[in-house]
Design an enzyme around this catalytic site. Structure first.
Site, PDB file in Angstrom:
ATOM      1  N   LYS A   1       7.872  17.489   7.645  1.00 34.31           N
ATOM      2  CA  LYS A   1       8.499  16.525   8.642  1.00 34.31           C
ATOM      3  C   LYS A   1       9.714  17.291   9.517  1.00 34.31           C
ATOM      4  O   LYS A   1      10.229  16.984  10.430  1.00 34.31           O
ATOM      5  CB  LYS A   1       9.413  15.218   8.238  1.00 34.31           C
ATOM      6  CG  LYS A   1       8.314  14.207   7.549  1.00 34.31           C
ATOM      7  CD  LYS A   1       7.718  13.404   8.409  1.00 34.31           C
ATOM      8  CE  LYS A   1       6.672  12.447   7.917  1.00 34.31           C
ATOM      9  NZ  LYS A   1       5.752  11.856   8.883  1.00 34.31           N
TER      10      LYS A   1
ATOM     11  N   LYS B   1       0.245   8.680  11.023  1.00 35.70           N
ATOM     12  CA  LYS B   1       0.575   7.722  12.248  1.00 35.70           C
ATOM     13  C   LYS B   1       1.851   8.299  13.104  1.00 35.70           C
ATOM     14  O   LYS B   1       1.826   8.075  14.310  1.00 35.70           O
ATOM     15  CB  LYS B   1       1.340   6.468  11.556  1.00 35.70           C
ATOM     16  CG  LYS B   1       2.255   6.567  10.629  1.00 35.70           C
ATOM     17  CD  LYS B   1       2.890   5.045  10.375  1.00 35.70           C
ATOM     18  CE  LYS B   1       3.115   4.744   8.929  1.00 35.70           C
ATOM     19  NZ  LYS B   1       4.205   5.194   7.950  1.00 35.70           N
TER      20      LYS B   1
ATOM     21  N   LYS C   1      -4.630  15.115   7.240  1.00 36.35           N
ATOM     22  CA  LYS C   1      -4.631  13.793   6.914  1.00 36.35           C
ATOM     23  C   LYS C   1      -4.257  13.186   8.423  1.00 36.35           C
ATOM     24  O   LYS C   1      -3.550  13.618   9.224  1.00 36.35           O
ATOM     25  CB  LYS C   1      -3.634  13.182   5.813  1.00 36.35           C
ATOM     26  CG  LYS C   1      -2.134  13.415   6.387  1.00 36.35           C
ATOM     27  CD  LYS C   1      -1.380  12.465   5.504  1.00 36.35           C
ATOM     28  CE  LYS C   1       0.342  12.203   6.293  1.00 36.35           C
ATOM     29  NZ  LYS C   1       1.000  11.348   5.675  1.00 36.35           N
TER      30      LYS C   1
HETATM   31  P1  TYM Z   1       4.126   5.614   4.704  1.00 33.58           P
HETATM   32  O1  TYM Z   1       4.176   4.326   5.508  1.00 33.58           O
HETATM   33  O2  TYM Z   1       4.360   6.819   5.321  1.00 33.58           O
HETATM   34  O3  TYM Z   1       2.648   5.547   3.957  1.00 33.58           O
HETATM   35  C1  TYM Z   1       2.308   4.194   3.547  1.00 33.58           C
HETATM   36  C2  TYM Z   1       1.160   4.589   2.766  1.00 33.58           C
HETATM   37  O4  TYM Z   1       0.060   5.141   3.317  1.00 33.58           O
HETATM   38  C3  TYM Z   1      -0.580   6.078   2.652  1.00 33.58           C
HETATM   39  N1  TYM Z   1      -1.274   7.048   3.620  1.00 33.58           N
HETATM   40  C4  TYM Z   1      -2.362   7.598   3.661  1.00 33.58           C
HETATM   41  N2  TYM Z   1      -3.411   7.302   2.543  1.00 33.58           N
HETATM   42  C5  TYM Z   1      -4.508   7.887   2.787  1.00 33.58           C
HETATM   43  N3  TYM Z   1      -4.978   8.421   3.735  1.00 33.58           N
HETATM   44  C6  TYM Z   1      -4.019   8.784   4.710  1.00 33.58           C
HETATM   45  N4  TYM Z   1      -4.347   9.501   5.612  1.00 33.58           N
HETATM   46  C7  TYM Z   1      -2.763   8.269   4.532  1.00 33.58           C
HETATM   47  N5  TYM Z   1      -1.639   8.294   5.413  1.00 33.58           N
HETATM   48  C8  TYM Z   1      -0.683   7.441   4.611  1.00 33.58           C
HETATM   49  C9  TYM Z   1       0.635   6.880   2.168  1.00 33.58           C
HETATM   50  O5  TYM Z   1       0.335   7.662   0.884  1.00 33.58           O
HETATM   51  C10 TYM Z   1       1.378   5.721   1.534  1.00 33.58           C
HETATM   52  O6  TYM Z   1       0.967   5.080   0.297  1.00 33.58           O
HETATM   53  N6  TYM Z   1       7.043   6.841   1.039  1.00 33.58           N
HETATM   54  C11 TYM Z   1       6.190   5.837   1.402  1.00 33.58           C
HETATM   55  C12 TYM Z   1       6.695   4.395   1.531  1.00 33.58           C
HETATM   56  C13 TYM Z   1       7.584   3.924   0.325  1.00 33.58           C
HETATM   57  C14 TYM Z   1       7.334   3.639  -0.838  1.00 33.58           C
HETATM   58  C15 TYM Z   1       8.338   3.357  -1.753  1.00 33.58           C
HETATM   59  C16 TYM Z   1       5.748   3.588  -1.633  1.00 33.58           C
HETATM   60  C17 TYM Z   1       9.013   3.813   0.360  1.00 33.58           C
HETATM   61  N7  TYM Z   1       9.440   3.499  -0.857  1.00 33.58           N
HETATM   62  C18 TYM Z   1       8.071   2.987  -3.063  1.00 33.58           C
HETATM   63  C19 TYM Z   1       5.811   3.154  -2.733  1.00 33.58           C
HETATM   64  C20 TYM Z   1       6.963   2.943  -3.629  1.00 33.58           C
HETATM   65  C21 TYM Z   1       5.161   6.142   2.522  1.00 33.58           C
HETATM   66  O7  TYM Z   1       4.607   7.229   2.638  1.00 33.58           O
HETATM   67  O8  TYM Z   1       5.220   5.137   3.621  1.00 33.58           O
END
Ligand code: TYM
Length: 340
Positions: free
Chosen positions: A116, A209, A206
């Site tokens: 990032k 978004k 991957k």
């Molecule tokens: P975020 O919003 O970036 O992603 C949310 C979830 O989506 C999964 N993900 C994917 N899974 C499969 N294939 C993909 N291409 C893909 N892109 C994203 C991510 O692995 C994630 O599970 N850090 C977390 C948010 C968060 C969180 C937490 C999660 C903040 N605090 C505590 C669990 C527990 C995240 O990546 O959000």
């Protein structure tokens, strides 16, 4: 009673990768483990670790909650809690405490920070660096054992485990519940390994978004017909035969994976249906149709959820979360000597 917890950020519109990596397993687990505690929250404080349009943050958060509901959470189950991270001040306070027990070198190794940071070289903030520690606080505050995540987030979970182990060794083993290891998490989600839905244009990466290439991703708000066109133009390969092979045929394997997850069919069954077939066009048409129907249904459900439904659910969820989080925070404050 175990706690199963996860969150999806609302900095940008979620993709089908987020849906399949986090929403879908969370919903399935909430049904399978309806006696356990299910915490599904919106990490809204995590949503501006890279620059966003702040005028949209509030609405995006409410939409994020609607997505959880539309994905199929049973809001009548009293063990299911939905809340916003920003409404539970204990997250930020525990984050500070955990910061002081996290070696700088260990936090510096996080690959998401490096990636990032490279994407936004002019906006590498302390918040971006601190992201995984706030995530550790999100998890440890509720003694969560299982945390459904996509593959990209397991390094952060490992950091949360290391912080918990370090603090438990110093202050007593009962301080934090140790989240399960990556291997146990994946098994709990009935997977063989962490899930990673691939970019439609560069299937070695991957689906993200934050990608600027609209054709690389399917957004949950995409017009279903437009999404189907993106599947039809997905990058594949020149092997000329349909096989599940993530190394040599990541584009085709990605389509087979999406088809299996969206239709709730075993991946091996989907692979056998297509084994030996040579028309990539036929496979794309099938997956495009599946994605189109999935999005149309999902968006219809989102439309039917009102803001007042969301507010009532949040009020209940945030009351629970503040009580649970403050209790744990006080335990930690006592352990480190702030209270007697
Ligand atoms: P975020 O919003 O970036 O992603 C949310 C979830 O989506 C999964 N993900 C994917 N899974 C499969 N294939 C993909 N291409 C893909 N892109 C994203 C991510 O692995 C994630 O599970 N850090 C977390 C948010 C968060 C969180 C937490 C999660 C903040 N605090 C505590 C669990 C527990 C995240 O990546 O959000």
């Amino acid at each position: 009673m175990e706690t199963i917890l996860t969150g999806v950020r609302v900095n940008e519109e979620p993709t089908i990768g987020n849906f399949l990596g986090a929403y879908a397993p969370m919903i399935n687990l909430s049904r399978e483990h309806s006696e356990d505690r299910i915490n599904f929250f919106v990490p809204d404080l995590h949503s501006f670790t890279t620059p966003i349009d702040h005028s949209k943050l509030y609405e995006q958060t409410i939409k994020g909650i609607k997505y959880y509901l539309a994905a199929g959470l049973d809001v009548n189950n009293p063990n299911i809690h939905i809340y916003r991270q920003s409404r539970i001040p204990a997250h930020a306070e525990l984050c500070w405490i955990l910061d002081c027990f996290t070696p700088f070198g260990e936090a510096s190794r996080m690959t998401q920070f490096k990636e990032k940071g490279a994407e936004h070289p002019d906006a590498v903030t302390v918040g971006l660096f601190n992201y995984p520690i706030l995530m550790a606080a999100d998890i440890l505050l509720y003694d969560a054992k299982y945390v459904p995540l996509g593959e990209d987030q397991f390094q952060h979970l490992e950091l949360a485990r290391n912080i918990a182990i370090r603090m438990n060794n110093k202050f007593g083993q009962e301080l934090f519940t140790l989240p399960a290891s990556e291997k146990e998490q994946v098994k709990f989600m009935h997977l063989e390994k962490g899930l990673r839905i691939r970019s439609l244009t560069e299937p070695n990466k991957k689906m993200s978004k934050s990608s600027e290439n609209e054709r690389s991703k399917i957004l949950l708000c995409d017009d279903p017909k437009h999404a189907a066109k993106k599947i039809m133009s997905a990058t594949t390969d020149s092997e000329g035969v349909i096989r599940f092979d993530m190394v040599n045929q990541p584009g085709i394997s990605n389509l087979l994976t999406m088809e299996s997850l969206l239709t709730n069919r075993d991946i091996q069954d989907v692979i056998s249906d297509w084994a030996g077939q040579t028309s990539y066009g036929d496979l794309k048409r099938k997956v495009a149709d599946t994605v189109m129907h999935f999005l149309a249904d999902f968006q219809e459900r989102v439309k039917n959820i009102s803001n007042s439904d969301v507010e009532a659910i949040l009020e209940r969820g945030e009351q629970y979360a503040n009580t649970a989080a403050n209790k744990k925070l006080r335990q930690v404050q006592k352990a480190i000597g702030l209270y007697k």
